[in-house]
Design a protein around this motif. Sequence first.
Motif, short mmCIF file in Angstrom:
data_model
loop_
_atom_site.label_atom_id
_atom_site.label_comp_id
_atom_site.label_asym_id
_atom_site.label_seq_id
_atom_site.Cartn_x
_atom_site.Cartn_y
_atom_site.Cartn_z
N ARG A 194 0.83 -1.21 0.00
CA ARG A 194 0.00 0.00 0.00
C ARG A 194 0.86 1.26 0.00
N ALA A 195 1.92 1.25 0.83
CA ALA A 195 2.81 2.41 0.89
C ALA A 195 3.46 2.66 -0.46
N MET A 196 3.94 1.59 -1.12
CA MET A 196 4.58 1.75 -2.42
C MET A 196 3.61 2.28 -3.45
N ALA A 197 2.39 1.72 -3.48
CA ALA A 197 1.41 2.17 -4.46
C ALA A 197 1.07 3.63 -4.28
N TYR A 198 0.91 4.04 -3.01
CA TYR A 198 0.55 5.43 -2.76
C TYR A 198 1.69 6.39 -3.12
N LEU A 199 2.90 6.05 -2.70
CA LEU A 199 4.03 6.95 -2.94
C LEU A 199 4.34 7.07 -4.43
N GLN A 200 4.08 6.03 -5.19
CA GLN A 200 4.28 6.12 -6.63
C GLN A 200 3.24 7.04 -7.28
N SER A 201 2.10 7.25 -6.62
CA SER A 201 1.06 8.11 -7.18
C SER A 201 1.18 9.54 -6.68
N SER A 202 2.02 9.78 -5.65
CA SER A 202 2.12 11.11 -5.06
C SER A 202 3.40 11.78 -5.54
N SER A 203 3.54 13.03 -5.17
CA SER A 203 4.73 13.78 -5.54
C SER A 203 5.67 13.96 -4.35
N PHE A 204 5.48 13.13 -3.31
CA PHE A 204 6.30 13.28 -2.10
C PHE A 204 7.79 13.06 -2.43
N PHE A 205 8.07 11.99 -3.18
CA PHE A 205 9.43 11.78 -3.65
C PHE A 205 9.52 12.30 -5.08
N ALA A 206 9.90 13.54 -5.24
CA ALA A 206 9.96 14.13 -6.58
C ALA A 206 11.30 13.77 -7.22
N THR A 207 11.55 12.47 -7.32
CA THR A 207 12.82 11.99 -7.85
C THR A 207 12.65 11.65 -9.33
N THR A 208 13.44 12.24 -10.17
CA THR A 208 13.41 11.90 -11.59
C THR A 208 14.73 11.27 -11.98
N VAL A 209 14.65 10.40 -12.94
CA VAL A 209 15.84 9.71 -13.42
C VAL A 209 16.00 10.00 -14.89
N SER A 210 17.16 10.48 -15.30
CA SER A 210 17.42 10.76 -16.70
C SER A 210 18.18 9.60 -17.32
N ASN A 211 17.62 9.07 -18.37
CA ASN A 211 18.31 8.06 -19.15
C ASN A 211 17.74 8.07 -20.56
N ASP A 212 18.02 7.07 -21.34
CA ASP A 212 17.56 7.10 -22.71
C ASP A 212 16.07 6.84 -22.82
N HIS A 213 15.39 6.62 -21.68
CA HIS A 213 13.94 6.50 -21.68
C HIS A 213 13.27 7.81 -21.30
N GLY A 214 14.05 8.88 -21.09
CA GLY A 214 13.47 10.16 -20.72
C GLY A 214 13.40 10.33 -19.22
N ASN A 215 12.73 11.42 -18.77
CA ASN A 215 12.62 11.72 -17.35
C ASN A 215 11.27 11.26 -16.83
N CYS A 216 11.26 10.44 -15.81
CA CYS A 216 10.00 10.01 -15.19
C CYS A 216 10.31 9.55 -13.77
N ILE A 217 9.28 9.53 -12.94
CA ILE A 217 9.45 9.01 -11.58
C ILE A 217 9.59 7.50 -11.69
N ARG A 218 10.65 6.99 -11.16
CA ARG A 218 10.94 5.57 -11.31
C ARG A 218 10.52 4.82 -10.06
N GLU A 219 9.97 3.62 -10.28
CA GLU A 219 9.58 2.79 -9.14
C GLU A 219 10.78 2.49 -8.25
N GLU A 220 11.92 2.22 -8.88
CA GLU A 220 13.12 1.91 -8.11
C GLU A 220 13.50 3.06 -7.19
N ALA A 221 13.40 4.30 -7.70
CA ALA A 221 13.77 5.47 -6.90
C ALA A 221 12.82 5.66 -5.73
N VAL A 222 11.53 5.43 -5.96
CA VAL A 222 10.54 5.58 -4.90
C VAL A 222 10.76 4.53 -3.81
N VAL A 223 10.93 3.28 -4.22
CA VAL A 223 11.15 2.20 -3.25
C VAL A 223 12.42 2.47 -2.43
#
Length: 395
Positions: free
Chosen positions: A203-232
């Motif tokens: 539940r915590a993982m699902a909620y945090l992935q939907s929120s902006s609490f961890f505004a972590t973005t990852v830049s790579n050849d897939h573009g910038n997006c909030i990554r599940e790995e970064a949130v976890v």
Amino acid sequence: QIVSICSPNSQQQQPRHRAIFRFKEALAATCILNTSPSSCSSSSAITTDPPPPCCPLDTVHKIAAFQRFCELSPIPQFAHFIPNQAILDATQGETSIRIIDFELGFGGQWASFIQELGRRGGKELKLTGVTIPAPWRNKGTSDPSGRLELGLARENLLEFAREAGLRLSVEAMPLEKAMEVMRRKAGNREVVAVNFGFFGMSRAMAYLQSSSFFATTVSNDHGNCIREEAVVSSFLSWIRQLEPRVVAVVEMEEESSPPLAWSRRHTFERKLESFACVFESLQEAFMASSSAAPPSSFDLESVYEIERLILGPRIEDTVYEAFFNHHRHHHYQQSSSSSSSSSSSSSNNSSSGSSSDSISSLPWRAVLLKAGFVPLPFSNAAESQASCLVKMNKH
């Protein structure tokens, strides 16, 4: 096929068929919940109509059903007593403890813990219940049922604490607030234990992935997006900052790995099989208690109430969560693909984020190990307690 198996009078079916009926209802509600899945974005939650008003009598029935579930099934017994023993072992000799509980509910898990802590000479217990709003529900919807449950849990636990001669404080706060408050208290040198229960982690993982609490973005050849790995990783780093003596996670078989590691069909099959086994074991326990001497006071209606009020909502949440996570993963793939096609690759050494040891492909135990947690062996007391529970529930 599901519709043909299940009739409206599903209580007359076999336990497995009744479990299928609950899944059918949850799937139907999920389809109504969002008729245009492709319109979901990574920053928007799936929403549905507000729940019907809750009256105190509904909560009373739910508490009664939960008490019957705890008496009849070994599942909540294991989920409560074994983590409790692990926490007691890890905090041996301490007189003041703070427990951060991600699945407080009615607080039934902590009654026996309070009694044992008082018997061991404990003086104070601070119980912080973390509430996690489901990202597929309206965030602005009030939760009178949750407030009533918390009030009843507090009153019940305070009574146990008075009898045990223990100072007790019970509070509840949303996940984001809890993370801020506990981060400020991290240097207070409190003796902390964390309890996730059955569904707290997912539940915590699902909620945090939907929120902006961890505004972590990852830049790579897939573009910038909030990554599940970064949130976890960020969430588990916060847990580590608390320096807990122990972190207790109770896993059901269907939760042995993060939902994004599965296909939608695999997710459904695992969850259905897991809950079907719970339904079957519950009926077996009922049959055994009915033939015991003296016979128990349970009737088949008690089993149906447990399925409807306790297991049914769990099935709904787990189906919604799988649907929600599948959505977000699909959206990330689409946005990453679009981002990749519109930009030229500037380096052959850039990471694709699809390494074989990515967090989304690992079971929760491996995720915790990767985050720096160390597994604790069960004590002799915990193993003895588990053996007793098995013998008590052997049919």
